[in-house]
Motif scaffolding. Structure first.
Motif, short mmCIF file in Angstrom:
data_model
loop_
_atom_site.label_atom_id
_atom_site.label_comp_id
_atom_site.label_asym_id
_atom_site.label_seq_id
_atom_site.Cartn_x
_atom_site.Cartn_y
_atom_site.Cartn_z
N UNK A 1 0.85 -1.06 -0.12
CA UNK A 1 0.05 -0.12 -0.12
C UNK A 1 0.75 1.20 -0.19
N UNK A 2 1.93 1.16 0.70
CA UNK A 2 2.92 2.29 0.83
C UNK A 2 3.37 2.63 -0.55
N UNK A 3 3.80 1.61 -1.20
CA UNK A 3 4.42 1.72 -2.66
C UNK A 3 3.43 2.26 -3.60
N UNK A 4 2.28 1.67 -3.39
CA UNK A 4 1.06 2.03 -4.06
C UNK A 4 1.12 3.87 -4.08
N UNK A 5 1.09 4.16 -2.61
CA UNK A 5 0.96 5.40 -2.20
C UNK A 5 2.04 6.34 -2.86
N UNK A 6 3.28 5.75 -2.54
CA UNK A 6 4.37 6.53 -3.49
C UNK A 6 4.35 6.52 -4.81
N UNK A 7 3.65 5.76 -5.62
CA UNK A 7 3.36 5.77 -7.09
C UNK A 7 2.33 6.95 -7.37
N UNK A 8 1.41 6.79 -6.52
CA UNK A 8 0.22 7.73 -6.71
C UNK A 8 0.63 9.25 -6.21
N UNK A 9 1.47 9.53 -5.23
CA UNK A 9 1.95 10.82 -4.74
C UNK A 9 2.43 11.95 -5.73
N UNK A 10 3.10 11.55 -6.38
CA UNK A 10 3.60 12.42 -7.72
C UNK A 10 2.54 13.21 -8.43
N UNK A 11 1.46 12.16 -8.98
CA UNK A 11 0.44 12.39 -9.78
C UNK A 11 -0.62 13.38 -8.71
N UNK A 12 -0.72 13.14 -7.71
CA UNK A 12 -1.60 13.77 -6.82
C UNK A 12 -1.08 14.87 -6.53
N UNK A 13 0.27 15.07 -6.16
CA UNK A 13 0.88 16.61 -5.99
C UNK A 13 0.80 17.46 -7.28
N UNK A 14 1.05 16.90 -8.51
CA UNK A 14 0.96 17.65 -9.48
C UNK A 14 -0.88 18.07 -9.66
#
Length: 164
Positions: A36-49
């Motif tokens: 889940x943490x890995x998934x969040x780390x992948x999702x985080x740049x797109x969410x930050x953008x």
């Protein structure tokens, strides 16, 4: 966007995070929280953008992130509690073994000598065992947050060791 619509948009992340928290809170499943943490780390740049480029979506992105962080905190709390309870039971058994050693100047051959049956051991620790090898006993119990690993007590150094 009205509050009711914002809450409706959060149903998906809340449902997924709740399901993930429920599955990861099961005994021996906590180690999968890294996925889940890995998934969040992948999702985080797109969410930050999206957070930066679309000011109207900031509250929603922050809420989605908060939902997932809360789910991971629940998993950490449940798995931490399981570990603390198991360690408490294991420490009590080790104390009984050491007390037996202090009184009789030898380690017990099995746990029935300290008044603990196999059923009693299974009731307090799902997977545990004791064997005396020569002059050194070996007590272990299953790690509560991952499969195929045990905590083993070293009676020489009086410390717990993780063995997988």
């Amino acid at each position: 966007m009205r509050l009711a619509e914002q809450l409706r948009l959060l149903w998906g992340p809340v449902a997924m995070a709740s399901l993930a928290a429920a599955l990861l809170s099961v005994p021996h499943a906590g180690f999968m929280a890294y996925m889940v943490v890995l998934g969040l780390l992948i999702w985080l740049p797109a969410a930050a953008l999206r957070f930066i480029r679309r000011p109207e979506a900031r509250a929603h992105v922050a809420a989605e992130f908060g939902v997932w962080v809360a789910a991971l905190l629940v998993v950490a709390a449940v798995q931490g509690w399981r570990h603390a309870v198991a360690r408490s039971h294991a420490d009590a058994i080790v104390a009984e073994i050491e007390q037996f050693h202090a009184v009789h100047h030898r380690y017990p051959d099995d746990l029935t000598e300290i008044g603990l049956s196999h059923d009693g051991l299974v009731a307090s620790l799902d997977f545990a065992g004791y064997e005396e090898e020569g002059q050194v006993p070996h007590f272990f119990y299953g790690v509560t947050y991952m499969p195929f690993a045990v905590w083993s007590f070293d009676f020489r150094t009086r410390t717990w060791e993780l063995r997988d």
